[in-house]
Write a protein that holds these residues in place. Structure first.
Motif, PDB file in Angstrom:
ATOM      1  N   VAL A   1     -45.367 -54.355 -41.951  1.00  0.00           N
ATOM      2  CA  VAL A   1     -45.364 -55.529 -42.825  1.00  0.00           C
ATOM      3  C   VAL A   1     -45.666 -56.818 -42.067  1.00  0.00           C
ATOM      4  O   VAL A   1     -45.825 -57.873 -42.683  1.00  0.00           O
ATOM      5  N   GLU A   2     -45.740 -56.733 -40.744  1.00  0.00           N
ATOM      6  CA  GLU A   2     -46.067 -57.907 -39.934  1.00  0.00           C
ATOM      7  C   GLU A   2     -47.015 -57.497 -38.812  1.00  0.00           C
ATOM      8  O   GLU A   2     -46.944 -56.368 -38.307  1.00  0.00           O
ATOM      9  N   VAL A   3     -47.880 -58.431 -38.418  1.00  0.00           N
ATOM     10  CA  VAL A   3     -48.792 -58.187 -37.302  1.00  0.00           C
ATOM     11  C   VAL A   3     -49.089 -59.504 -36.606  1.00  0.00           C
ATOM     12  O   VAL A   3     -49.182 -60.560 -37.242  1.00  0.00           O
ATOM     13  N   SER A   4     -49.238 -59.444 -35.295  1.00  0.00           N
ATOM     14  CA  SER A   4     -49.686 -60.600 -34.526  1.00  0.00           C
ATOM     15  C   SER A   4     -50.570 -60.104 -33.389  1.00  0.00           C
ATOM     16  O   SER A   4     -50.457 -58.947 -32.959  1.00  0.00           O
ATOM     17  N   ALA A   5     -51.453 -60.968 -32.917  1.00  0.00           N
ATOM     18  CA  ALA A   5     -52.382 -60.608 -31.847  1.00  0.00           C
ATOM     19  C   ALA A   5     -52.275 -61.618 -30.717  1.00  0.00           C
ATOM     20  O   ALA A   5     -52.169 -62.825 -30.950  1.00  0.00           O
ATOM     21  N   SER A   6     -52.308 -61.135 -29.489  1.00  0.00           N
ATOM     22  CA  SER A   6     -52.291 -62.002 -28.318  1.00  0.00           C
ATOM     23  C   SER A   6     -53.183 -61.394 -27.238  1.00  0.00           C
ATOM     24  O   SER A   6     -53.653 -60.253 -27.373  1.00  0.00           O
ATOM     25  N   GLN A   7     -53.433 -62.158 -26.197  1.00  0.00           N
ATOM     26  CA  GLN A   7     -54.234 -61.703 -25.055  1.00  0.00           C
ATOM     27  C   GLN A   7     -55.631 -61.234 -25.491  1.00  0.00           C
ATOM     28  O   GLN A   7     -56.202 -60.316 -24.907  1.00  0.00           O
ATOM     29  N   VAL A   8     -56.155 -61.863 -26.548  1.00  0.00           N
ATOM     30  CA  VAL A   8     -57.453 -61.460 -27.093  1.00  0.00           C
ATOM     31  C   VAL A   8     -58.572 -62.107 -26.280  1.00  0.00           C
ATOM     32  O   VAL A   8     -58.614 -63.327 -26.117  1.00  0.00           O
ATOM     33  N   LYS A   9     -59.468 -61.274 -25.774  1.00  0.00           N
ATOM     34  CA  LYS A   9     -60.619 -61.776 -25.020  1.00  0.00           C
ATOM     35  C   LYS A   9     -61.885 -61.088 -25.513  1.00  0.00           C
ATOM     36  O   LYS A   9     -61.888 -59.888 -25.768  1.00  0.00           O
TER      37      LYS A   9
ATOM     38  N   GLU B   1     -62.417 -57.216 -26.484  1.00  0.00           N
ATOM     39  CA  GLU B   1     -62.482 -56.282 -25.361  1.00  0.00           C
ATOM     40  C   GLU B   1     -61.149 -56.202 -24.623  1.00  0.00           C
ATOM     41  O   GLU B   1     -60.909 -55.267 -23.856  1.00  0.00           O
ATOM     42  N   GLN B   2     -60.289 -57.180 -24.871  1.00  0.00           N
ATOM     43  CA  GLN B   2     -58.895 -57.128 -24.419  1.00  0.00           C
ATOM     44  C   GLN B   2     -58.029 -57.622 -25.568  1.00  0.00           C
ATOM     45  O   GLN B   2     -58.406 -58.551 -26.288  1.00  0.00           O
ATOM     46  N   PHE B   3     -56.858 -57.029 -25.727  1.00  0.00           N
ATOM     47  CA  PHE B   3     -55.994 -57.420 -26.842  1.00  0.00           C
ATOM     48  C   PHE B   3     -54.622 -56.767 -26.719  1.00  0.00           C
ATOM     49  O   PHE B   3     -54.454 -55.757 -26.044  1.00  0.00           O
ATOM     50  N   ARG B   4     -53.675 -57.398 -27.381  1.00  0.00           N
ATOM     51  CA  ARG B   4     -52.343 -56.828 -27.566  1.00  0.00           C
ATOM     52  C   ARG B   4     -51.957 -57.108 -29.020  1.00  0.00           C
ATOM     53  O   ARG B   4     -51.851 -58.274 -29.419  1.00  0.00           O
ATOM     54  N   LEU B   5     -51.792 -56.066 -29.792  1.00  0.00           N
ATOM     55  CA  LEU B   5     -51.485 -56.185 -31.212  1.00  0.00           C
ATOM     56  C   LEU B   5     -50.074 -55.672 -31.454  1.00  0.00           C
ATOM     57  O   LEU B   5     -49.754 -54.521 -31.113  1.00  0.00           O
ATOM     58  N   GLU B   6     -49.232 -56.519 -32.015  1.00  0.00           N
ATOM     59  CA  GLU B   6     -47.833 -56.152 -32.242  1.00  0.00           C
ATOM     60  C   GLU B   6     -47.538 -56.135 -33.735  1.00  0.00           C
ATOM     61  O   GLU B   6     -47.852 -57.090 -34.455  1.00  0.00           O
ATOM     62  N   TYR B   7     -46.934 -55.034 -34.177  1.00  0.00           N
ATOM     63  CA  TYR B   7     -46.631 -54.814 -35.592  1.00  0.00           C
ATOM     64  C   TYR B   7     -45.138 -54.531 -35.756  1.00  0.00           C
ATOM     65  O   TYR B   7     -44.474 -54.045 -34.834  1.00  0.00           O
ATOM     66  N   ARG B   8     -44.648 -54.776 -36.965  1.00  0.00           N
ATOM     67  CA  ARG B   8     -43.277 -54.389 -37.305  1.00  0.00           C
ATOM     68  C   ARG B   8     -43.264 -53.759 -38.686  1.00  0.00           C
ATOM     69  O   ARG B   8     -43.818 -54.312 -39.637  1.00  0.00           O
ATOM     70  N   TYR B   9     -42.657 -52.568 -38.783  1.00  0.00           N
ATOM     71  CA  TYR B   9     -42.474 -51.909 -40.071  1.00  0.00           C
ATOM     72  C   TYR B   9     -41.267 -52.508 -40.794  1.00  0.00           C
ATOM     73  O   TYR B   9     -40.420 -53.178 -40.187  1.00  0.00           O
TER      74      TYR B   9
ATOM     75  N   MET C   1     -50.232 -51.884 -30.127  1.00  0.00           N
ATOM     76  CA  MET C   1     -51.497 -51.346 -29.621  1.00  0.00           C
ATOM     77  C   MET C   1     -52.004 -52.299 -28.556  1.00  0.00           C
ATOM     78  O   MET C   1     -52.126 -53.496 -28.813  1.00  0.00           O
ATOM     79  N   PHE C   2     -52.302 -51.766 -27.373  1.00  0.00           N
ATOM     80  CA  PHE C   2     -52.755 -52.624 -26.283  1.00  0.00           C
ATOM     81  C   PHE C   2     -53.965 -52.005 -25.590  1.00  0.00           C
ATOM     82  O   PHE C   2     -54.096 -50.781 -25.503  1.00  0.00           O
ATOM     83  N   SER C   3     -54.861 -52.868 -25.130  1.00  0.00           N
ATOM     84  CA  SER C   3     -56.005 -52.404 -24.358  1.00  0.00           C
ATOM     85  C   SER C   3     -55.601 -52.290 -22.893  1.00  0.00           C
ATOM     86  O   SER C   3     -54.815 -53.083 -22.382  1.00  0.00           O
ATOM     87  N   THR C   4     -56.149 -51.291 -22.229  1.00  0.00           N
ATOM     88  CA  THR C   4     -55.779 -51.053 -20.839  1.00  0.00           C
ATOM     89  C   THR C   4     -56.861 -50.246 -20.149  1.00  0.00           C
ATOM     90  O   THR C   4     -57.617 -49.517 -20.803  1.00  0.00           O
ATOM     91  N   ASN C   5     -56.913 -50.338 -18.833  1.00  0.00           N
ATOM     92  CA  ASN C   5     -57.798 -49.489 -18.040  1.00  0.00           C
ATOM     93  C   ASN C   5     -57.046 -48.303 -17.443  1.00  0.00           C
ATOM     94  O   ASN C   5     -57.641 -47.489 -16.725  1.00  0.00           O
ATOM     95  N   ASP C   6     -55.763 -48.213 -17.710  1.00  0.00           N
ATOM     96  CA  ASP C   6     -54.932 -47.115 -17.215  1.00  0.00           C
ATOM     97  C   ASP C   6     -55.073 -45.921 -18.165  1.00  0.00           C
ATOM     98  O   ASP C   6     -54.426 -45.854 -19.206  1.00  0.00           O
ATOM     99  N   LYS C   7     -55.906 -44.963 -17.794  1.00  0.00           N
ATOM    100  CA  LYS C   7     -56.186 -43.824 -18.665  1.00  0.00           C
ATOM    101  C   LYS C   7     -54.948 -42.997 -18.969  1.00  0.00           C
ATOM    102  O   LYS C   7     -54.892 -42.318 -20.000  1.00  0.00           O
ATOM    103  N   ALA C   8     -53.948 -43.045 -18.099  1.00  0.00           N
ATOM    104  CA  ALA C   8     -52.731 -42.267 -18.321  1.00  0.00           C
ATOM    105  C   ALA C   8     -51.955 -42.760 -19.537  1.00  0.00           C
ATOM    106  O   ALA C   8     -51.106 -42.031 -20.062  1.00  0.00           O
ATOM    107  N   THR C   9     -52.240 -43.966 -19.984  1.00  0.00           N
ATOM    108  CA  THR C   9     -51.535 -44.517 -21.145  1.00  0.00           C
ATOM    109  C   THR C   9     -52.345 -44.424 -22.423  1.00  0.00           C
ATOM    110  O   THR C   9     -51.901 -44.900 -23.476  1.00  0.00           O
TER     111      THR C   9
END
Length: 423
Positions: free
Chosen positions: A266-274, A285-293, A301-309
């Protein structure tokens, strides 16, 4: 259909929809008992899907459709068809009375037009993710599937994976305690194919490509090879990059494990967007998306170069589980050794995503990734992409699928469409 009739057929400016009753079939399959399948969009993913269906003894591929003649010819040889069964325009395919179902692996901006037309023409469909290129388009697909009683399997194939199902069942049944948070890691940096940079200028349209039909409902743009086929997903007017590309898969797993298939946050915000500051490839190409049910569970949901995540991590009050395809990890290996009780919730079992679709076409039974579940997962991705554009926190109503008190955001719920293409 003769070449004359084809020309007459395509003279209509608006999409032509022919119901199954007009075509002389109302859900009947071929006399030999096989499902007659048309493959629409036979690039990389479409060819992979087609090969999976060709390996199913219950399927006969009877038609190929692609706006790129090179793709068409390659698929024609693989399917052992002739040019008489190969098409540039999907409307011709849907007009065939001997097509029971379609596979749709076109670019995102074509998903809704083809899926809705297929439902109205009485065809079942295997349709690639995301379900629609916007929230409104996905809902229109769901409505058409329900109205015309069609089978739709979305290409979110992780629901047919045993280890993914195990992870979601363990979460659903409380074996990590109360679910608190879900983390979804996806790539950020674009995996551009073909050596393109996104800085390429206009060039002549190749003779083998119907570029106007490729653009379809999107705005008319100068042709460059860097724009088309796989790399469309890095261009914001077609797709928000990995937010929907991989996000649609991993958020779908999050929804399944959280038991949220009939709703969204029911809520969403975006930060670190590039974004790139020049060129065609302008999706985030970069982002951090935060949601709350509504129940307080947080999804990130976050962008990363760490394939393990790359994948979906469920975090509970008593531990965590990470799932991605054949990878299954937990904070304690004892969690993974858990045997479900008879009273525990058991999720739908599909051992093969493509075969499950054909099972459902034949039985009119359940699919692993139905339209409604795919719509909710895709909606979450689109919510994040919209928040990244708006640049402020947003509240969302899962029932109306509209944003609360933000008309700019609501203006993005459905894409603007060019020419005769509407939903």
């Amino acid at each position: 259909m003769s070449s004359l009739n084809r020309r007459q057929f395509l003279q209509s400016a608006a999409p032509l929809i022919l119901p199954a009753a007009v075509l002389g079939r109302a859900g009947a399959v071929s006399p030999n008992g096989k499902i007659r399948l048309a493959c629409i969009g036979v690039g990389g993913q479409g060819t992979s899907n087609m090969n999976a269906f060709l390996a199913d003894e219950r399927v006969q591929v009877v038609a190929i459709c692609d706006v790129d003649g090179q793709h068409r010819d390659r698929a024609m040889k693989t399917a052992k068809l002739t040019k008489a069964d190969c098409y540039n325009d999907f409307r011709e395919v849907l007009a065939r009375s001997d097509v029971d179902a379609i596979m749709n692996a076109t670019p995102d901006h074509w998903h809704s037009h083809i899926a809705i037309a297929a439902a109205e023409a009485g065809k079942d469909m295997f349709s690639e993710k995301p379900l629609g290129a916007s929230i409104g388009e996905g809902r229109a697909i769901c409505d058409a599937v329900t109205k015309h009683q069609r089978v739709l399997q979305c290409g979110t194939w992780r629901r047919s994976g045993m280890k993914v199902r195990m992870a979601c069942e363990l979460v659903r049944n409380g074996y990590i305690g109360e679910l608190k948070e879900i983390e979804v890691g996806v790539p950020g940096t674009f995996a551009v194919r073909g050596g393109f940079t996104g800085l390429e200028g206009p060039e002549a349209v190749p003779a083998h490509l119907d570029y106007n039909l490729w653009m379809g409902s999107t705005a008319e743009r100068p042709y460059t090879a860097a724009r088309c086929h796989f790399n469309f997903r890095w261009i914001d007017e077609y797709s928000p990059g990995y937010i929907t590309d991989w996000g649609a898969h991993f958020v779908d797993v999050a929804q399944w494990g959280a038991g949220m298939d009939d709703t969204t946050p029911v809520e969403v915000s975006a930060s670190q967007v590039k974004r790139r500051d020049k060129g065609l490839y302008n999706a985030p190409e970069q982002f951090r998306l935060e949601y709350r049910y509504a129940n307080g569970v947080k999804l990130t949901m976050f962008s990363t170069n760490d394939k393990a995540t790359y994948g979906t991590k469920f975090i509970g009050s008593e531990g965590w589980i990470f799932s991605e395809s054949e990878v299954l990890k937990a904070s304690n290996t004892d969690i993974l050794r858990t045997k479900l009780k008879d009273s525990d919730t058991k999720l739908f079992v599909s051992k093969h995503h493509h075969r499950n679709f054909i099972d459902a076409v034949l039985s009119r039974g359940q699919v692993a990734a139905p339209a409604e579940a795919a719509q909710r997962a895709a909606t979450i991705c689109h919510m994040g992409a919209i928040a990244a554009k708006i640049g402020q926190p947003l509240k969302f109503d899962p029932k109306t699928e509209r944003f609360e008190g933000n008309e700019a955001a609501n203006g993005m719920v459905t894409r603007a469409m060019r020419g005769p293409w509407k939903i």
